[in-house]
Design an enzyme around this catalytic site. Sequence first.
Site, PDB file in Angstrom:
ATOM      1  N   ARG A  74       2.818   5.692  -8.313  1.00 44.23           N
ATOM      2  CA  ARG A  74       4.135   5.342  -8.829  1.00 44.23           C
ATOM      3  C   ARG A  74       4.280   5.919 -10.234  1.00 44.23           C
ATOM      4  O   ARG A  74       3.321   5.946 -11.009  1.00 44.23           O
ATOM      5  CB  ARG A  74       4.320   3.819  -8.907  1.00 44.23           C
ATOM      6  CG  ARG A  74       4.549   3.147  -7.570  1.00 44.23           C
ATOM      7  CD  ARG A  74       5.933   3.462  -6.979  1.00 44.23           C
ATOM      8  NE  ARG A  74       6.168   2.798  -5.699  1.00 44.23           N
ATOM      9  CZ  ARG A  74       6.007   3.366  -4.513  1.00 44.23           C
ATOM     10  NH1 ARG A  74       5.602   4.620  -4.417  1.00 44.23           N
ATOM     11  NH2 ARG A  74       6.273   2.691  -3.400  1.00 44.23           N
ATOM     12  N   HIS A 122       8.550  13.222  -5.159  1.00 39.76           N
ATOM     13  CA  HIS A 122       8.164  12.007  -4.413  1.00 39.76           C
ATOM     14  C   HIS A 122       8.114  12.309  -2.904  1.00 39.76           C
ATOM     15  O   HIS A 122       8.803  11.675  -2.098  1.00 39.76           O
ATOM     16  CB  HIS A 122       9.128  10.858  -4.703  1.00 39.76           C
ATOM     17  CG  HIS A 122       8.535   9.509  -4.372  1.00 39.76           C
ATOM     18  ND1 HIS A 122       8.807   8.372  -5.079  1.00 39.76           N
ATOM     19  CD2 HIS A 122       7.651   9.131  -3.406  1.00 39.76           C
ATOM     20  CE1 HIS A 122       8.142   7.356  -4.555  1.00 39.76           C
ATOM     21  NE2 HIS A 122       7.421   7.798  -3.537  1.00 39.76           N
TER      22      HIS A 122
HETATM   23  P1  NDP Z   1      -3.553  -0.979  -0.824  1.00 41.70           P
HETATM   24  O1  NDP Z   1      -2.931  -2.273  -1.150  1.00 41.70           O
HETATM   25  O2  NDP Z   1      -4.078  -0.754   0.541  1.00 41.70           O
HETATM   26  O3  NDP Z   1      -4.777  -0.705  -1.826  1.00 41.70           O
HETATM   27  C1  NDP Z   1      -4.680  -0.900  -3.195  1.00 41.70           C
HETATM   28  C2  NDP Z   1      -6.013  -0.557  -3.869  1.00 41.70           C
HETATM   29  O4  NDP Z   1      -5.828  -0.603  -5.292  1.00 41.70           O
HETATM   30  C3  NDP Z   1      -7.120  -1.545  -3.517  1.00 41.70           C
HETATM   31  O5  NDP Z   1      -8.337  -0.869  -3.372  1.00 41.70           O
HETATM   32  C4  NDP Z   1      -7.161  -2.457  -4.743  1.00 41.70           C
HETATM   33  O6  NDP Z   1      -8.433  -3.036  -5.025  1.00 41.70           O
HETATM   34  C5  NDP Z   1      -6.810  -1.474  -5.839  1.00 41.70           C
HETATM   35  N1  NDP Z   1      -6.257  -2.172  -7.006  1.00 41.70           N
HETATM   36  C6  NDP Z   1      -5.118  -2.905  -7.092  1.00 41.70           C
HETATM   37  N2  NDP Z   1      -4.965  -3.427  -8.315  1.00 41.70           N
HETATM   38  C7  NDP Z   1      -6.045  -3.029  -9.026  1.00 41.70           C
HETATM   39  C8  NDP Z   1      -6.468  -3.251 -10.370  1.00 41.70           C
HETATM   40  N3  NDP Z   1      -5.760  -3.996 -11.213  1.00 41.70           N
HETATM   41  N4  NDP Z   1      -7.632  -2.685 -10.768  1.00 41.70           N
HETATM   42  C9  NDP Z   1      -8.356  -1.938  -9.917  1.00 41.70           C
HETATM   43  N5  NDP Z   1      -8.011  -1.678  -8.632  1.00 41.70           N
HETATM   44  C10 NDP Z   1      -6.871  -2.228  -8.198  1.00 41.70           C
HETATM   45  O7  NDP Z   1      -2.491   0.143  -1.208  1.00 41.70           O
HETATM   46  P2  NDP Z   1      -2.217   1.546  -0.468  1.00 41.70           P
HETATM   47  O8  NDP Z   1      -3.468   2.354  -0.545  1.00 41.70           O
HETATM   48  O9  NDP Z   1      -1.624   1.303   0.858  1.00 41.70           O
HETATM   49  O10 NDP Z   1      -1.062   2.180  -1.400  1.00 41.70           O
HETATM   50  C11 NDP Z   1      -1.199   2.362  -2.794  1.00 41.70           C
HETATM   51  C12 NDP Z   1       0.139   2.740  -3.409  1.00 41.70           C
HETATM   52  O11 NDP Z   1       0.463   4.099  -3.140  1.00 41.70           O
HETATM   53  C13 NDP Z   1       1.352   1.981  -2.879  1.00 41.70           C
HETATM   54  O12 NDP Z   1       1.452   0.697  -3.467  1.00 41.70           O
HETATM   55  C14 NDP Z   1       2.500   2.885  -3.272  1.00 41.70           C
HETATM   56  O13 NDP Z   1       3.008   2.515  -4.532  1.00 41.70           O
HETATM   57  C15 NDP Z   1       1.864   4.277  -3.370  1.00 41.70           C
HETATM   58  N6  NDP Z   1       2.426   5.198  -2.352  1.00 41.70           N
HETATM   59  C16 NDP Z   1       3.000   6.390  -2.757  1.00 41.70           C
HETATM   60  C17 NDP Z   1       3.543   7.262  -1.805  1.00 41.70           C
HETATM   61  C18 NDP Z   1       4.150   8.575  -2.195  1.00 41.70           C
HETATM   62  O14 NDP Z   1       4.806   9.223  -1.372  1.00 41.70           O
HETATM   63  N7  NDP Z   1       3.959   9.072  -3.395  1.00 41.70           N
HETATM   64  C19 NDP Z   1       3.506   6.926  -0.364  1.00 41.70           C
HETATM   65  C20 NDP Z   1       2.852   5.698  -0.057  1.00 41.70           C
HETATM   66  C21 NDP Z   1       2.339   4.859  -1.024  1.00 41.70           C
HETATM   67  P3  NDP Z   1      -9.072  -4.158  -4.036  1.00 41.70           P
HETATM   68  O15 NDP Z   1      -9.286  -3.449  -2.733  1.00 41.70           O
HETATM   69  O16 NDP Z   1     -10.357  -4.534  -4.673  1.00 41.70           O
HETATM   70  O17 NDP Z   1      -8.077  -5.255  -3.919  1.00 41.70           O
END
Ligand code: NDP
Length: 309
Positions: free
Chosen positions: A224, A272
């Site tokens: 993002r 995007h």
């Molecule tokens: P998930 O919810 O599956 O995974 C999120 C990961 O981030 C987890 O491993 C989590 O850790 C980690 N995380 C979250 N908060 C923290 C923190 N404060 N410190 C460290 N690690 C953290 O998300 P997705 O992989 O499905 O998607 C990620 C993002 O990608 C989406 O939210 C979206 O914004 C973006 N996106 C962008 C797209 C584009 O076209 N550019 C398309 C699709 C998505 P833990 O596992 O330990 O909880």
Amino acid sequence: MTMLFLAPELKGDSWIKHIRSQDAGIDLRVWPEVGRAEDVVFALCWQHPPGELKKYPNLKCIGSLGFGVDHILRDPDLPPGVPVTRLVDPGMIAAMSEYVLAAVLSHTRQFDLYRQDQAQKKWTARIPKRPQDVRVGVMGLGHLGADAALKLRAAGFAVAGWSRTAKQVEGARSFAGDSDLDLFLAQADILVCLLPLTPATRGILNRRTLAALPKGAYLVNAARGEHLVEEDLLAALDSGHLSGACLDVFRTEPLPEAHPFWSHPGIVLTPHSASHTYPAAVAPQIVENYRRVRSGQAPLNRIDMDKGY
Ligand code: NDP
């Protein structure tokens, strides 16, 4: 038992067609033609007008039309206690990993420099680093980050991942939590951000964290725009601390014409488009969740409201 399509910025036709193809009997309405607000039990959202969702007293599920839910959670007037779900789609996951690999490989194989050489008819072989000598750090090891880490590993890179809790991704070193962040950053020649946008991750790519990367590091942000403090990236590039960046997401989208990223020689940008949502691919999981909600079952892919993802 109405399903409401509440996505003013999206062209609804393809969504409606594919949702109806799963179940022609669904009472599907497209905002703002809502009908009786009491009938709406399921709202499918993308960038909905803040305050809108609290108008539906029988709402049982808010479904994001994307992987992220930040566009939903930024509404200060969300109805309390209503589950929020996100999409999970193998095709979108594969597309994101492909984007990350393309960004990383185009950087390590110096395609931009070859392009410049070509314009000047210059025959200059550049010796690339071997992939095992390039350390790629993936921020976020969820659905997207874990797959990208595996595929970067398969391409031969030295991969590490950073997440809130420790993770096991084959062949990748795991760093976890705020206490590991600087250690993780210090060993990332290429930093790939695939974090969800939450209060804890907003602005996480900033002057301090960019400075913690090794000199000459490269940034890929496909998560993002608000993860990045844009002026801090420009400063890090202009000082030579970072060698470049590939960006798919921005604080303001579309990127304004006057924005300095457009013409910065160190930045490759895409609009995007790292990973596209195909309505045909995700309509079955949307309709499955609608059915679950109608029959009193818990919806799939529900996010944790406390964590914000
Ligand atoms: P998930 O919810 O599956 O995974 C999120 C990961 O981030 C987890 O491993 C989590 O850790 C980690 N995380 C979250 N908060 C923290 C923190 N404060 N410190 C460290 N690690 C953290 O998300 P997705 O992989 O499905 O998607 C990620 C993002 O990608 C989406 O939210 C979206 O914004 C973006 N996106 C962008 C797209 C584009 O076209 N550019 C398309 C699709 C998505 P833990 O596992 O330990 O909880």
